[in-house]
Design a protein around this motif. Structure first.
Motif, PDB file in Angstrom:
ATOM      1  N   GLN A 264      13.259   0.303  -6.093  1.00 10.33           N
ATOM      2  CA  GLN A 264      12.039  -0.496  -6.205  1.00 10.33           C
ATOM      3  C   GLN A 264      10.801   0.363  -5.950  1.00 10.33           C
ATOM      4  N   ILE A 265      10.887   1.253  -4.962  1.00  4.50           N
ATOM      5  CA  ILE A 265       9.759   2.139  -4.661  1.00  4.50           C
ATOM      6  C   ILE A 265       9.384   2.963  -5.886  1.00  4.50           C
ATOM      7  N   LYS A 266      10.369   3.550  -6.553  1.00  6.73           N
ATOM      8  CA  LYS A 266      10.096   4.363  -7.741  1.00  6.73           C
ATOM      9  C   LYS A 266       9.468   3.525  -8.845  1.00  6.73           C
ATOM     10  N   THR A 267      10.015   2.332  -9.063  1.00  4.50           N
ATOM     11  CA  THR A 267       9.500   1.455 -10.117  1.00  4.50           C
ATOM     12  C   THR A 267       8.062   1.040  -9.849  1.00  4.50           C
ATOM     13  N   GLU A 268       7.771   0.667  -8.597  1.00  2.00           N
ATOM     14  CA  GLU A 268       6.444   0.154  -8.291  1.00  2.00           C
ATOM     15  C   GLU A 268       5.390   1.256  -8.246  1.00  2.00           C
ATOM     16  N   ILE A 269       5.757   2.447  -7.802  1.00  2.00           N
ATOM     17  CA  ILE A 269       4.795   3.550  -7.841  1.00  2.00           C
ATOM     18  C   ILE A 269       4.381   3.826  -9.278  1.00  2.00           C
TER      19      ILE A 269
ATOM     20  N   ILE B 179      13.244   7.137   4.709  1.00  2.00           N
ATOM     21  CA  ILE B 179      14.456   6.495   4.187  1.00  2.00           C
ATOM     22  C   ILE B 179      14.167   4.996   4.117  1.00  2.00           C
ATOM     23  N   PRO B 180      14.269   4.392   2.943  1.00  2.00           N
ATOM     24  CA  PRO B 180      14.055   2.946   2.842  1.00  2.00           C
ATOM     25  C   PRO B 180      15.159   2.183   3.573  1.00  2.00           C
TER      26      PRO B 180
ATOM     27  N   SER C  57       0.826  -1.206   0.000  1.00  2.00           N
ATOM     28  CA  SER C  57       0.000   0.000   0.000  1.00  2.00           C
ATOM     29  C   SER C  57       0.863   1.261   0.000  1.00  2.00           C
ATOM     30  N   PHE C  58       2.079   1.145   0.505  1.00  2.00           N
ATOM     31  CA  PHE C  58       2.995   2.299   0.520  1.00  2.00           C
ATOM     32  C   PHE C  58       3.242   2.825  -0.879  1.00  2.00           C
ATOM     33  N   VAL C  59       3.322   1.922  -1.867  1.00  2.00           N
ATOM     34  CA  VAL C  59       3.605   2.338  -3.242  1.00  2.00           C
ATOM     35  C   VAL C  59       2.345   2.439  -4.097  1.00  2.00           C
ATOM     36  N   VAL C  60       1.232   1.900  -3.607  1.00  2.00           N
ATOM     37  CA  VAL C  60      -0.036   1.961  -4.337  1.00  2.00           C
ATOM     38  C   VAL C  60      -0.818   3.219  -3.992  1.00  2.00           C
TER      39      VAL C  60
END
Length: 324
Positions: free
Chosen positions: A304-309, A117-118, A97-100
């Motif tokens: 990964q966060i950037k890609t999944e968002i 910060i990841p 849900s963090f990236v959705v």
């Protein structure tokens, strides 16, 4: 001179959890550490957070305690974590849900890039494509043929609007241009029970809560959305193996800290969590839960966060999914 008894005593001391921990920065932690879980107790994120927190407490000699802050699809807890003092004494355990949520909600109480910060993704839970045993399909290809022969008549359940299983279902629908109907439930459990009761003929759900029903034959797993097969269900193919490329989707269980947390603490937490996930008893629990251990680096997690968002943002836009 050292005798055998002295050597044994030293080895015993060195083998204690505290001695096996990595060298901490300064005297960190010198007080209890709050671990925010933005979901209710007993859910997959809560379960993984408690496993990791218990091991951190053992290894570091300070309590890492869970605080469940629910509501808003995880936004309430994530927003509170974003506003916490960045001193290493507040940790956030999140799901996908963090990236959705940045694409799903018109406004959220955190900036996924600036407020955190990841640290690492502890593990991933793949989504699964499931059908009721009465559905005349034992492969993904057969299911696709069945749906196309019954346009608009086949519904699929999910854990709720905007969850990654729902988005997996929409990605499946959009990619294959299928006429299927989404039925949202209030969690994976109700969605799986509805499937087992044949109230919905198919479902996309997170794999862990479905494993017992799959093994009992109450539901049939046609594929998992992970990059490789799941150890608990070695005979269930991946979607890629079933002929669907670029359909990988999972529910991550990941750790972040508020922006401004000292880098030595970030690196220390990463090393500790990586060591914890590698422990045999934790690996055994992950296998039982259908989780794939990850422990990527903070830099890899940030990418990964950037890609999944971006990925889920496209699906949400193309499927016209909205939550007011």
């Amino acid at each position: 001179m050292w005798n055998a008894r002295m050597i044994f005593a030293v080895v015993a001391v060195l083998a204690t959890p505290a001695a096996l921990a990595q060298s901490p920065p300064g005297n960190y932690p010198d007080k209890p550490v709050k671990v925010i879980v933005p979901f209710a107790p007993a859910g997959p994120t809560d379960v993984v957070a408690r496993l990791v927190a218990a091991k951190l407490s053992e290894r570091l000699g300070r309590q890492f305690y869970i605080e469940n802050i629910t509501g808003g699809g995880g936004n309430n807890g994530m927003g509170q974590a974003a506003r916490s003092v960045p001193d290493g004494y507040t940790i956030l355990f999140v799901s996908s849900s963090f990236v959705v949520n940045p694409s799903l909600y018109p406004k959220i109480p955190y900036d996924p890039y600036k407020d955190f910060i990841p640290v690492t993704v502890a593990g991933d839970a793949p989504n699964a494509l499931l059908v009721n045993p009465t559905v005349p399909a034992k492969t993904v290809a057969e299911l696709i043929d069945y749906i196309r022969a019954n346009p608009g008549k086949v519904s699929y359940g999910s854990a709720g609007t905007g969850t990654t299983p729902h988005l997996s279902g929409e990605l499946f629908r959009l990619t294959l241009k299928l006429d299927i109907v989404h039925v949202p439930f209030s969690g994976a459990g109700p969605a799986i029970q509805a499937l087992a009761g044949n109230h919905t003929p198919m479902a996309f759900t997170s794999l862990p809560p479905a494993i017992p029903l799959i093994q009992d034959g109450q539901v049939r797993a046609l594929a998992v959305s992970s990059a490789k097969r799941v150890a608990t269900l070695p005979n269930v193919p991946t979607l890629a193996e079933a002929g669907l490329k670029d359909e990988e989707a999972d529910t991550m269980q990941a750790v972040l800290v508020p922006a401004g947390t000292p880098r030595p603490i970030v690196d220390f937490l990463y090393r500790e969590i990586r060591a914890i996930v590698a422990l045999p008893d934790i690996r055994e629990r992950f296998d039982a839960l259908g989780l794939d251990p990850v422990t990527n680096t903070p830099e890899e997690f940030a990418a990964q966060i950037k890609t999944e968002i971006a990925k889920w943002g496209r699906v949400i836009h193309d499927a016209n999914i909205k939550i007011d």
